[in-house]
Structures are given as structure tokens and as C-alpha cells.
Write a protein that holds these residues in place. Structure first.
Motif: not given
Length: 430
Positions: A322-325, A333-334, A339-340
Motif C-alpha cells: 500500500a505504501q507504494g500505491l 500514515i495508516v 505495518q508497525g
């Protein structure tokens, strides 16, 4: 319902010492790039020129010199950990190795106060990498050996929570310390850089004092020294050894969270945001780790390790991709926060499971596979991100997601939990 475990003061001391040490090291992650980029450090004569290595022309930029310093620590630290863990197991000693490692870290920090040549700064960072290789796997081995099997997940959760607190707070404090300089100390003016290096020295010294006062070598480690401490790759019934499989899974997990740091400028431009929102996004993963490490580690003591490992990797895949999209700051942030949570679900239970599976007297060599895997994943992920982003912003995240899928398959097919009555790494005698 099982009662909440009592806090072991030895585990708490190790956790606090690790937090202080992590804070001191994260200080340097922020300060060293600024220090090397300033006029205070004498850079090599090749800086600004181009060299050819194996037929490839490479520009010797300040940024490259900074990357070399930062990555040297990670590679020396992670690749040396199996050796230092095995040495500790073979001698049956923990405390001397841990103190020696902290002394090397403190010496490196003190060296920055003296040396202003780039090569010597690089040598000091390498010295600190070796020092961390002594301190990190040994402290994890001590947590394992001082823990009752039914409280191991809780204790590793506590240990990691404090470590992450130090790592998360360090960069914030470092920026304030550097910006607030110069200072007057005993009538002498010191720069913000020197003040930050002094804080790092004090941090290592505080960790050294805590270990000296509160920690002693577990009797079990001394009794079993010299037994089989070889690192196993193959399992007893075919396939991979469960701990070795966990080490590989830890590499791809760490790799997935390391992608973000080198892409700050690209991300800010892509999301049309400033550095403040980037810092919120970067910190969201750390914050989620701090928030969930302890409760998830404690729950793994009750419900088993594998459900959390599998669930963590399942959550890791979409949150990494999702961070790449995503195209909004809020969405990032979400994704980073979730991921954390995924990493928290994996890391404390995996350390606890490796401790459950460790042969008696071999905690150092066994758990070093996971601590090495984490450090190696961070180092490789940082470099991989910078290389792959040129092929498209989403590419590093796709590759990391594929690696996470491999980790999930390994956990499902290769990782087993021991019978509770057969846990081999029993706690050390008081």
C-alpha cells in the motif's frame, strides 16, 4: 485467565540499558550525516570526482560518503553477531561480552570528539558496529535465559518496547541538541555536534553501569558452555531448521520497513507534503511497534507463537504494498501504522519462539540469527530502496511484498513450536 507476570528487575535493567544504548545510537544516525556534510570533517581528496569500480563509473559525492559510514555500522554489526553469540555460548559468559561491546560503542562516540578526518570517522563507526555485535545478541540471549518459558514473549515484548522507545526518541532529541549549540561546559564552548557525541558517550556509560550493577552471568550458561552451538540450517525431519527459517523471515520483515527512510524527498514530492508529515509517517511504524510489542508478546505466551507470526506476515503484505500505491498523506500514515502492528506481531513472538527452540547454553548463537537478520534486513533494504526506486516508485514496495510472501510461506511450512513440556532453554537459576 493467567495472571499478569511480575516484572523481573533484571529484565527491566536490560530493557532500560538497551533503550539508553538505542537512543545513543539513533542520535548518531541523525548527527553523523550532518557532521560529515559540514566543514568540520576533512573529506577524502576524491570527493567530487568520479572513480571506476569493476567497469562502473561512480561519483564520489558527500551523500555516498555518508551512506558508506551508515551502512558500515549495519553490515559489521549484523554479520558479526553469529560469531559473537557463538563465542559467548562457548565460554559460557554473557556479562563480559556485553560490557566489552558497550565499551567499544562508547569509545567510538568519544572518538568523534577527537578525530575530524573522514577515514577516522569511518573507523570509529566501524568500531561501534563491532561493539553493537557484541552487545545486541548477548543482551537478547540474557533476556531469553532469565525468562520463564511462559513469560518469554512478555519479556521480549518489554525489551523491544524499550529499545524502540530509545530509537524513536533519539533522533528528535538529537536534532534539538545539534540546533541548540554551541554550549558552555566547564567554561569551554562546545559545538552542537560535540554535545551530541557527548550524549552518546553518556548513554553507553549509563548502559554499562546498569549492566555492571544489576546483571550477572546466568549459572545455566556457565554449566553448559562448550556444548554443541553450531548453527543449523537443515531441520531434523527435512526442510529448514525452524530458527534458520525465522532468521530469513526476519530479514524480509526488516527489509520491508527499511524502504521508507531513503525515499523522503521522493515521497514528499509524490504526496505534495512537507517534512513534518513525512516525520509523522516515519514515526507511525515505530509508534505502533512501541504500542503493540508488549501486549502481543504477552498474548503469544498464552496462545502460542505461530498464530501471531502468521497473522503478522499476512498483515505485512498489504501494508507494505500500500505504501507504494497510496496517493494521500493520511493513507500513508495508516499504512505505516498498520505495518508497525504487523512487525510487532512478528518480532517479539519470533524471538520468544527462537528462545523456546534454543538448545541449552546456545541462546547467543541461536538468537543471533534473528538479531543479525533484522540488522541485515535494515541495511539491505536501505540500499535496495535507493537502487530500485529509479525503475518506478512502486517497485521497491512490490519487491519487498514479494519477499514478505516468502517469509509467510517459510513461517507456515518450516516453523514449528516445541511442546511446552519440552522447551529446552529453561530459565537460569537466580
Amino acid at each position: 485467565m493467567r495472571e499478569s507476570p511480575l516484572l523481573d528487575p533484571r529484565i527491566f535493567s536490560l530493557a532500560v540499558a538497551r533503550m539508553v544504548s538505542a537512543l545513543a545510537n539513533s542520535f548518531l544516525v541523525v548527527v553523523l550525516p550532518l557532521y560529515i556534510g559540514s566543514q568540520a570533517v576533512r573529506l577524502p581528496a576524491l570527493t567530487g570526482s568520479t572513480v571506476t569500480v569493476a567497469g562502473i563509473r561512480i561519483a564520489v559525492s558527500v551523500e555516498l560518503l555518508i551512506a558508506i559510514v551508515l551502512s558500515l555500522f549495519g553490515f559489521l554489526n549484523s554479520l558479526s553477531q553469529p560469531l559473537t553469540g557463538s563465542l559467548s555460548d562457548r565460554t559460557g559468559r554473557r556479562k563480559p561480552f556485553l560490557l566489552f561491546g558497550l565499551a567499544l560503542v562508547a569509545s567510538g562516540s568519544a572518538g568523534y570528539l577527537i578525530f575530524t578526518d573522514y577515514v577516522l570517522v569511518l573507523a570509529m563507526r566501524g568500531l561501534q558496529g563491532i561493539g553493537a555485535a557484541f552487545s545486541i545478541p548477548i543482551s537478547v540471549a540474557l533476556v531469553n535465559e532469565l525468562s520463564d518459558p511462559e513469560e518469554r514473549g512478555n519479556n521480549f515484548g518489554l525489551f523491544n518496547t524499550f529499545r524502540l522507545l530509545g530509537f524513536g526518541v533519539g533522533p528528535l532529541v538529537a536534532g534539538v541538541v545539534v540546533a541548540g549549540g554551541p554550549y558552555v561546559l566547564t567554561g569551554k564552548s562546545i559545538s552542537g555536534f560535540d554535545a551530541a557525541f557527548l550524549v552518546a558517550v553518556v548513554g553507553a556509560a549509563v548502559s554499562f553501569a546498569l549492566i555492571t550493577l544489576w546483571i550477572s552471568d546466568p549459572e545455566r550458561a556457565e554449566e553448559t558452555a562448550g556444548e554443541d552451538i553450531s548453527i543449523r540450517v537443515r531441520g531434523e525431519h527435512g526442510g529448514l531448521d525452524p530458527v534458520f527459517a525465522l532468521g530469513i523471515a526476519t530479514i524480509v520483515m526488516a527489509l520491508s520497513i527499511a524502504l521508507y527512510a531513503p525515499l523522503a524527498n521522493v515521497i514528499n514530492e509524490r504526496l505534495n507534503q512537507g517534512s513534518f508529515l513525512y516525520s509523522i509517517q516515519f514515526g507511525a511504524t515505530v509508534f505502533a511497534n512501541v504500542l503493540f510489542q508488549l501486549p502481543l508478546g504477552r498474548l503469544s505466551d498464552t496462545y502460542g507463537r505461530r498464530p501471531f507470526l502468521i497473522g503478522g506476515f499476512i498483515l505485512l503484505l498489504p501494508t507494505t504494498l500500500a505504501q507504494g500505491l497510496v496517493t494521500s498523506s493520511t493513507g500513508m500514515i495508516v499504512a505505516r501504522f498498520l505495518q508497525g502492528v504487523a512487525v510487532a506481531a512478528v518480532f517479539a513472538p519470533s524471538l520468544a519462539l527462537a528462545g523456546d527452540l534454543a538448545r541449552e547454553g546456545a541462546s547467543g548463537s541461536t538468537l543471533s540469527l534473528l538479531t543479525m537478520g533484522f540488522g541485515l534486513g535494515i541495511a539491505v533494504g536501505t540500499l535496495l530502496s535507493g537502487l530500485l526506486v529509479s525503475f518506478g516508485f512502486v517497485v521497491p514496495f512490490v519487491v519487498a511484498t514479494a519477499g514478505g510472501a516468502i517469509g509467510l510461506v517459510l513461517v507456515i511450512t518450516q516453523v514449528v513450536e516445541p511442546d511446552p513440556d519440552e522447551t529446552v532453554a529453561a530459565p537460569a537459576a537466580d
